[in-house]
Every structure is written in C-alpha cells, then in structure tokens.
Design a protein around this motif. Structure first.
Motif, PDB file in Angstrom:
ATOM      1  N   ILE A 266       0.715  -1.362   0.135  1.00 45.87           N
ATOM      2  CA  ILE A 266       0.034  -0.060  -0.160  1.00 45.87           C
ATOM      3  C   ILE A 266       0.894   1.136  -0.059  1.00 45.87           C
ATOM      4  CG2 ILE A 266      -1.565   1.300   1.449  1.00 45.87           C
ATOM      5  CD1 ILE A 266      -2.763  -1.391   2.165  1.00 45.87           C
ATOM      6  N   ALA A 267       1.760   1.297   0.845  1.00 49.89           N
ATOM      7  CA  ALA A 267       2.664   2.343   0.827  1.00 49.89           C
ATOM      8  C   ALA A 267       3.606   2.884  -0.159  1.00 49.89           C
ATOM      9  CB  ALA A 267       3.750   2.215   2.012  1.00 49.89           C
ATOM     10  N   GLU A 268       3.785   1.621  -1.064  1.00 49.73           N
ATOM     11  CA  GLU A 268       4.628   1.589  -2.158  1.00 49.73           C
ATOM     12  C   GLU A 268       3.771   2.421  -3.420  1.00 49.73           C
ATOM     13  OE1 GLU A 268       6.979  -1.143  -5.567  1.00 49.73           O
ATOM     14  OE2 GLU A 268       6.006  -1.979  -3.705  1.00 49.73           O
ATOM     15  N   ILE A 269       2.351   2.003  -3.365  1.00 54.17           N
ATOM     16  CA  ILE A 269       1.642   2.476  -4.455  1.00 54.17           C
ATOM     17  C   ILE A 269       1.124   4.051  -3.998  1.00 54.17           C
ATOM     18  CG2 ILE A 269      -0.899   2.350  -4.958  1.00 54.17           C
ATOM     19  CD1 ILE A 269      -0.706  -0.865  -4.966  1.00 54.17           C
ATOM     20  N   LEU A 270       1.149   4.281  -2.750  1.00 51.02           N
ATOM     21  CA  LEU A 270       0.812   5.780  -2.377  1.00 51.02           C
ATOM     22  C   LEU A 270       1.968   6.607  -2.751  1.00 51.02           C
ATOM     23  CD1 LEU A 270      -1.358   5.212   0.971  1.00 51.02           C
ATOM     24  CD2 LEU A 270      -2.076   5.279  -1.326  1.00 51.02           C
ATOM     25  N   ALA A 271       3.120   6.096  -2.713  1.00 51.53           N
ATOM     26  CA  ALA A 271       4.294   6.879  -2.897  1.00 51.53           C
ATOM     27  C   ALA A 271       4.824   7.134  -4.183  1.00 51.53           C
ATOM     28  CB  ALA A 271       5.652   6.278  -2.140  1.00 51.53           C
ATOM     29  N   ASP A 272       3.811   6.358  -5.342  1.00 48.73           N
ATOM     30  CA  ASP A 272       4.338   6.649  -6.786  1.00 48.73           C
ATOM     31  C   ASP A 272       3.923   8.284  -6.927  1.00 48.73           C
ATOM     32  OD1 ASP A 272       4.051   6.953  -9.458  1.00 48.73           O
ATOM     33  OD2 ASP A 272       3.020   4.877  -9.548  1.00 48.73           O
ATOM     34  N   PRO A 273       4.929   8.955  -7.488  1.00 47.79           N
ATOM     35  CA  PRO A 273       4.961  10.438  -8.017  1.00 47.79           C
ATOM     36  C   PRO A 273       3.779  10.683  -8.750  1.00 47.79           C
ATOM     37  CG  PRO A 273       7.250   9.554  -8.270  1.00 47.79           C
ATOM     38  CD  PRO A 273       6.416   8.262  -7.891  1.00 47.79           C
ATOM     39  N   LYS A 274       2.962   9.775  -9.477  1.00 45.68           N
ATOM     40  CA  LYS A 274       1.729   9.934 -10.116  1.00 45.68           C
ATOM     41  C   LYS A 274       0.745  10.638  -9.482  1.00 45.68           C
ATOM     42  CE  LYS A 274      -1.157   7.200 -13.152  1.00 45.68           C
ATOM     43  NZ  LYS A 274      -1.552   5.988 -13.839  1.00 45.68           N
ATOM     44  N   TYR A 275       0.715  10.049  -8.044  1.00 47.84           N
ATOM     45  CA  TYR A 275      -0.405  10.301  -7.038  1.00 47.84           C
ATOM     46  C   TYR A 275       0.043  11.452  -6.109  1.00 47.84           C
ATOM     47  CZ  TYR A 275      -1.842   5.767  -8.827  1.00 47.84           C
ATOM     48  OH  TYR A 275      -1.903   4.679 -10.039  1.00 47.84           O
ATOM     49  N   ALA A 276       1.183  12.046  -6.534  1.00 50.14           N
ATOM     50  CA  ALA A 276       1.700  12.947  -5.169  1.00 50.14           C
ATOM     51  C   ALA A 276       0.460  14.232  -5.303  1.00 50.14           C
ATOM     52  CB  ALA A 276       2.966  13.658  -5.825  1.00 50.14           C
ATOM     53  N   GLY A 277      -0.129  14.410  -6.284  1.00 43.20           N
ATOM     54  CA  GLY A 277      -1.053  15.828  -6.405  1.00 43.20           C
ATOM     55  C   GLY A 277      -2.325  15.302  -5.632  1.00 43.20           C
ATOM     56  N   LEU A 278      -2.614  14.141  -5.288  1.00 43.21           N
ATOM     57  CA  LEU A 278      -3.919  13.760  -4.377  1.00 43.21           C
ATOM     58  C   LEU A 278      -3.438  13.855  -2.718  1.00 43.21           C
ATOM     59  CD1 LEU A 278      -4.666  10.635  -6.223  1.00 43.21           C
ATOM     60  CD2 LEU A 278      -5.772  12.734  -6.313  1.00 43.21           C
ATOM     61  N   ARG A 279      -4.689  14.418  -1.990  1.00 40.66           N
ATOM     62  CA  ARG A 279      -4.364  14.323  -0.606  1.00 40.66           C
ATOM     63  C   ARG A 279      -5.176  13.134  -0.273  1.00 40.66           C
ATOM     64  NH1 ARG A 279      -6.740  20.530   0.821  1.00 40.66           N
ATOM     65  NH2 ARG A 279      -5.317  21.733  -0.358  1.00 40.66           N
ATOM     66  N   ILE A 280      -4.138  12.123   0.430  1.00 34.36           N
ATOM     67  CA  ILE A 280      -4.746  10.609   0.726  1.00 34.36           C
ATOM     68  C   ILE A 280      -4.982  10.536   2.216  1.00 34.36           C
ATOM     69  CG2 ILE A 280      -4.141   8.316   0.459  1.00 34.36           C
ATOM     70  CD1 ILE A 280      -2.671   9.130  -1.970  1.00 34.36           C
ATOM     71  N   VAL A 281      -6.259  10.489   2.827  1.00 37.61           N
ATOM     72  CA  VAL A 281      -6.625  10.373   4.260  1.00 37.61           C
ATOM     73  C   VAL A 281      -6.719   8.771   4.399  1.00 37.61           C
ATOM     74  CG1 VAL A 281      -8.365  10.490   5.647  1.00 37.61           C
ATOM     75  CG2 VAL A 281      -7.784  12.494   4.461  1.00 37.61           C
ATOM     76  N   THR A 282      -5.992   8.420   5.387  1.00 46.61           N
ATOM     77  CA  THR A 282      -6.156   6.909   5.664  1.00 46.61           C
ATOM     78  C   THR A 282      -6.852   6.833   7.082  1.00 46.61           C
ATOM     79  OG1 THR A 282      -3.910   6.979   6.924  1.00 46.61           O
ATOM     80  CG2 THR A 282      -4.150   6.339   4.468  1.00 46.61           C
ATOM     81  N   THR A 283      -7.892   5.960   7.256  1.00 45.71           N
ATOM     82  CA  THR A 283      -8.501   5.742   8.565  1.00 45.71           C
ATOM     83  C   THR A 283      -7.590   4.540   9.107  1.00 45.71           C
ATOM     84  OG1 THR A 283     -10.531   6.824   8.149  1.00 45.71           O
ATOM     85  CG2 THR A 283     -10.543   4.940   9.623  1.00 45.71           C
ATOM     86  N   VAL A 284      -6.958   4.529  10.290  1.00 51.69           N
ATOM     87  CA  VAL A 284      -5.955   3.612  10.404  1.00 51.69           C
ATOM     88  C   VAL A 284      -6.632   2.505  11.669  1.00 51.69           C
ATOM     89  CG1 VAL A 284      -3.770   2.650  11.404  1.00 51.69           C
ATOM     90  CG2 VAL A 284      -4.109   5.010   9.827  1.00 51.69           C
ATOM     91  N   GLU A 285      -6.976   1.386  10.999  1.00 52.15           N
ATOM     92  CA  GLU A 285      -7.394   0.210  11.864  1.00 52.15           C
ATOM     93  C   GLU A 285      -8.432   0.392  13.065  1.00 52.15           C
ATOM     94  OE1 GLU A 285      -6.650  -2.724  11.154  1.00 52.15           O
ATOM     95  OE2 GLU A 285      -4.902  -2.611   9.913  1.00 52.15           O
ATOM     96  N   ILE A 286      -9.703   0.403  12.389  1.00 50.40           N
ATOM     97  CA  ILE A 286     -10.766   0.424  13.129  1.00 50.40           C
ATOM     98  C   ILE A 286     -11.187  -0.362  14.466  1.00 50.40           C
ATOM     99  CG2 ILE A 286     -13.472   0.400  12.860  1.00 50.40           C
ATOM    100  CD1 ILE A 286     -12.945   1.183  10.032  1.00 50.40           C
ATOM    101  N   ASP A 287     -11.345   0.145  15.433  1.00 51.22           N
ATOM    102  CA  ASP A 287     -11.944  -0.705  16.800  1.00 51.22           C
ATOM    103  C   ASP A 287     -10.416  -1.503  17.371  1.00 51.22           C
ATOM    104  OD1 ASP A 287     -14.471   0.213  16.256  1.00 51.22           O
ATOM    105  OD2 ASP A 287     -14.936  -1.824  15.415  1.00 51.22           O
ATOM    106  N   SER A 288      -9.441  -1.400  16.917  1.00 51.57           N
ATOM    107  CA  SER A 288      -8.456  -2.325  17.221  1.00 51.57           C
ATOM    108  C   SER A 288      -7.913  -1.763  18.973  1.00 51.57           C
ATOM    109  CB  SER A 288      -7.224  -2.448  16.373  1.00 51.57           C
ATOM    110  OG  SER A 288      -6.590  -1.067  16.119  1.00 51.57           O
ATOM    111  N   LEU A 289      -7.228  -0.546  18.774  1.00 52.22           N
ATOM    112  CA  LEU A 289      -6.474  -0.301  20.126  1.00 52.22           C
ATOM    113  C   LEU A 289      -7.438  -0.054  21.135  1.00 52.22           C
ATOM    114  CD1 LEU A 289      -4.346   2.359  18.424  1.00 52.22           C
ATOM    115  CD2 LEU A 289      -3.676   0.171  19.057  1.00 52.22           C
TER     116      LEU A 289
END
Length: 573
Positions: A266-289
């Motif tokens: 996932i990190a590799e895809i998000l780091a592709d310069p092609k997508y650098a102009g997007l604002r990518i919001v991640t919701t990290v791991e629901i209900d775990s902690l």
C-alpha cells in the motif's frame, strides 16, 4: 505553503545605562532578566471569512497556579468559539484564561488552547501578547502572515486540514450500487471511504477495483482542483478481537505478513509520484486499540482473543508500523480510529485509551508527527449532537449521568466526545494541530421516531429516553441497527477542532451477517448481528437491535440502505 508556525518570543529585559542608552541583556549575564514567556500562535486553517488558530504558552518565570494571556487584533477578527481556555473578547482586545484542569503552569511548562474566529480583509497575527501583565513581544522579524488558502502546498508539504478547499473522491463502485436503489440517486454522488480490508483488496477482489484503479479514477475526478481520497486501512493480525463479524484473514501472530504483504505494498503505491497531487486520508485500523483497554482481563467484558492481542503486542506494533510507513508519504494524512463516546467515554476508558493511542503512535519507528488526527464513530451509530439533554442536567434529584442510557458516561454525543478527546491527546503530547473526523454516515436518527423536545421530567430516565435522538436499545449495540438513518452530509471544518464530517462507512454495506454464512473472507458470525440475540455484558444483556436477513460485513444490504435514506437527518429531498 506548509502550516505557518510563528514563534512569538518575549523581549529581553531592556536595561537603561547611565547614558540613557537601552541595551538587551541576555539570560545568564550579570543583572540579566530571564525571558519571561514564549507564545506560539498558529493560524491552523483559514478560509474566506473565518479561521482557526492554536496558541501555546511556555512559562519561563515562576510557577503559576493560574494564568491569563491577552492580546489585541489590528483588524476586525472576532473569536466565536474556544477550547482549553476561557476566551473572551471586548472590541479588539482578547483574554484567554485557564480552565480548572490546566491552571497550573510550572516553570518551563507549556499549555495549549485553540479557537475559531471570523475576519474580513487582513488576518494579521497580533503584534503583542502579555502573560499575567508581562509583555511578550514579537521577535524583531515581525509577525509572519498566516497561510494563504489559495497557495497550493509545496513539495512534501501537508496542509493543516486536507478537507478544506478540496473535493472528496466518490467511489464509483459504491455510487453505482447506491444509484441502482430506488431513490438512491439522491446520495449516489456523496464521497465514501474505500475499504482495504484484506490483502487481495489492494489489487481488487473478484474483478473489482484495486487501489491503483481508485487512485487513477481519483486523478480524473480531481482535474485542476484539490481532491481527498479516503482509504480505510483494516487488516491487523487477529483483527477485531471482540467482534466476530469483522474478523479478518490474518491470524494473531501474522504481524510479518501484515507488514510485508499488506502495509508495504500500500505504501509503495501511495508513494508513486503519479499520485503526489492527491490528498490521501487514511483511517487506521478501526476498533483495534480500544479493545486493548476495554475488552481485556480483568474487565468483565474481556475476551480471550483480546487478551492474546494485548499480550503479543501485535495491534500496537501493526498500527505503529502502518503510521510509520504511510506517514513517510508526503501527501498521506493518517487518522487513527478512536472508537466512539459510547465505548470510550467513561472515566476508566477515556484517559487509558488516549495513552494506548500514544503507545501505538510511538511504536515501530512511528512518532506522534505521523498522526494527523483521529476519527470517531467509524461505522457506528452514536448521535452527533443530543440537543434535548446535557451531561450537566439533573431531573428529579438525579444527574443525567445516572440515567440507564448514559450510565455514568462523561459524554452524551460524538461531537462533545471528539472535541474532549482531541484536547486530551494534545495534553499528552500529540501536536496541537491535530484534527478530528466524525463518521456521520449512519447516525442521523431521523424519521417519525426523532424527538422534537425533551422527555418528561417524571424521572431522569423518562427525561433522557424521551428526548434522545439515538434510538438504539443500548449504546453498546453496533450491528445493522434498526431505525438508523443517514447523518450530516460530508463537509469540511464544521466545528472547532473537527476537520470534517465524513461517510467513512459506505451506507448500505452490512456490519455483519445475521446468521452463519460460509465465506473465504475470514469473517465469523457474531450474535450481536442476530436480531433474536438477548445480549452480553458489553450491552448490559439487552436485545441486539439488529436488522434481520443481513449479509456478510461489507456486502450490500439493500434493506439497510433504504432504511438509512428513509430515516435520514437532515432529511433527503
């Protein structure tokens, strides 16, 4: 332009010599006076007619048992709301005084507060601050102008609130399902979260869109505008240890697979310069902690699975690793899941959960700077605002906290919980600029059952039950709830400290099957999704309140979708 941070340093004491010449005396010199204070004033977010700001005071003088900071605006700024301080304004003059819980300010100690305001024309940073009458002047460089909202972020910069001034990605797969429902075209253009709930979802499941497909489509939707893409990172080992309906594919010990087969790609895809102009919001791991706080021994709600996950540390390691790897991508904004008020709002849970979030945010190479904010009420039903009763109300000699519904919780709705949790997280070391998201996809509670005023004052229970919007049988009920409706539509910066209301859980996607269904997705059968279930200690042995005939979690549930539209509040046209 990156977030503007202007440090306003107190002037050195000016000592007049015999000749009348003033000169600066540095700390430690003979006859020197210490710099009495430091004030850090940040314009967090600014739009056409309003702004939010945060202020951090560092006290370099004697310890204080109370404090008061004052400044004056040169323009027409007016403060409308404040948090973590009593903020008042008279004309151009502003006073921020301590709350009871942050009155003590030790030598070398700091305290932060924030506020929202309006303006027109210039929004210049104040030139002078005084702390308890001692002047803290602007450095010789003068004040820095606040960020211009029309300036695009530079390479590697993150904006304070990714949702401000941006469109949000509409998932075409969800949109098509919504539009195919009678009346669904009314909401089919709303943005929803894209759930990456297993390794296969990265490349697409059963011919569906994968992560790159969504990002490529997002670029098309973006055009020349700013655009947010919302991703749900949801595949921890031993996932959802207290809810069988949302169990996952990875076993409790498979942390290495989580890292190398899930987060790294996932990190590799998000780091592709092609997508650098997007604002990518991640919701990290629901209900775990939160499970590591509330559903472990010696709590009466403990489960063996949650005890295992606390003992092996893989929830903390997994979240830390995800924050670290995803936080390295300059245009990714990590928001950690923070449960909801009906889970963590009690005294025993609130502070302990905040500490658990910090533990995870500093694990596996992550730091608190990898956390842009937190999200409350993800995939849940807690009402955004309860207008007909307050936590401070008393009826028939009893506090609202003593009602069966509130049951000694400190909060009655998600907005008050989210704002209070934000303040607590800042207090324990998270950046003062963190923002909160609230999932409003299913917490509208409209329709004919929506109360129009307070309940009868016969007892505290009739008062609360008659007036509450949330019509669940119990706050602990979470699966496909009967009577629920769509909530506030997604919007940016709706309240102080809140970055956005979002529909992270796509309306119409089931929470879990109402009966056992064989599947290859690792999802079990949870009795809380069975409408005939009479409950467990987590919901005080009440009925589950679940809808019948529900499919597996994440699968389309037409009956629920129709109910959500029917009971929407604000109502649909």
């Amino acid at each position: 332009m990156s977030r503007t941070r202007t440090a306003l340093l107190a002037s050195m004491a000016l000592v007049a010599g015999a000749t009348g010449t003033a000169f600066a005396v540095g700390p430690g010199g003979v006859g020197a006076a210490a710099v009495p204070c430091t004030v850090d004033y940040q314009v967090q977010n600014q739009w056409d007619t309003g702004f939010t700001a945060s202020v951090t005071i560092t006290n370099n003088s004697a310890a204080k048992s109370s404090w008061s900071l004052k400044w004056s605006y040169a323009g027409n700024q007016r403060i409308t709301n404040g948090w973590n301080a009593k903020v008042t304004q008279s004309g151009a003059d502003v006073t921020a005084a301590n709350e009871s819980y942050n009155a003590a300010l030790a030598t070398g100690g700091s305290v932060s507060f924030g506020f929202q305001g309006t303006y027109s024309g210039s929004n210049a940073i104040p030139a002078t601050f005084t702390l308890d009458g001692v002047t803290c002047n602007v450095d010789s460089g003068g004040p820095t102008d606040p960020p211009d909202p029309t300036d695009p972020p530079g390479p590697g910069d993150r904006v304070d609130n990714p949702y401000s001034g941006a469109k949000v990605y509409v998932n075409p797969e969800w949109s098509a399902k919504a539009a195919a429902e009678p009346g669904g075209d009314r909401i089919a253009d709303q943005p929803t979260g894209v759930w990456l709930d297993r390794i296969a979802a990265i490349n697409g499941v059963n011919g569906g869109m994968g992560l790159r497909d969504h990002l490529d489509t997002a670029l098309e939707q973006k055009g020349s505008d700013e655009l947010v893409v919302q991703l749900v990172i949801y595949n921890l080992p031993g996932r959802d240890c207290a809810a069988l309906a949302s169990n996952g594919e990875l076993g409790p010990t498979e942390i290495d697979r989580y890292k190398t087969e899930y987060i790294d790609p996932i990190a590799e895809i998000l780091a592709d310069p092609k997508y650098a102009g997007l604002r990518i919001v991640t919701t990290v791991e629901i209900d775990s902690l939160p499970n590591l706080v509330t559903n472990v021994t010696p709590r009466p709600t403990a489960t063996p699975n949650c005890d295992t996950m606390k003992a092996n540390g893989n929830y903390v390691k997994g979240v830390g690793y995800a924050l670290n790897k995803l936080g390295d991508v300059p245009n990714v904004y990590n928001y950690v899941d923070a449960g909801h008020h009906g889970w963590l709002g009690w005294d025993d849970n609130f502070g302990a959960s905040a500490q658990m979030f910090k533990q995870a945010a500093t694990a596996e190479g992550a730091t608190v700077n990898d956390v842009h904010g937190f999200i409350a009420n993800t995939a849940n039903y807690s009402a955004l605002k309860e207008d007909h009763f307050k936590i401070t109300d008393s009826v028939a000699g009893k506090s609202v906290r003593e009602s069966k519904w509130v049951d000694w919780n400190r909060y009655v709705d998600e907005l008050s919980y989210a704002q209070a949790l934000r303040a607590e997280l800042v207090r324990i070391g998270f950046d003062s600029g963190i923002g909160m998201l609230i999932d409003t996809s299913r917490n509208g509670w409209g329709g004919t059952a929506r109360p129009t005023g307070p309940g009868a004052t016969t007892s505290v229970d009739t008062y609360v039950d008659g007036g509450r919007y949330d019509r669940r049988i119990h706050l602990g009920n979470w699966c496909n709830q009967s009577g629920a409706g769509l909530g506030e539509r997604p919007q940016a910066a709706p309240e102080p400290g809140i970055d956005a209301y979002v529909w992270m859980k796509p309306p119409g996607e089931s929470d879990g099957a109402s009966k056992p269904i064989d599947n290859d997705e690792g999802k079990g059968f949870d009795r809380m999704c069975d409408p005939t279930y009479t409950g467990n200690p987590r919901n005080n042995n009440n009925m589950s309140g679940a809808l019948p005939d529900a499919p597996l979690s994440g699968h389309w549930f037409s009956a629920q979708f129709q109910q959500l539209m029917r009971n929407a509040y604000p109502p649909l046209p």
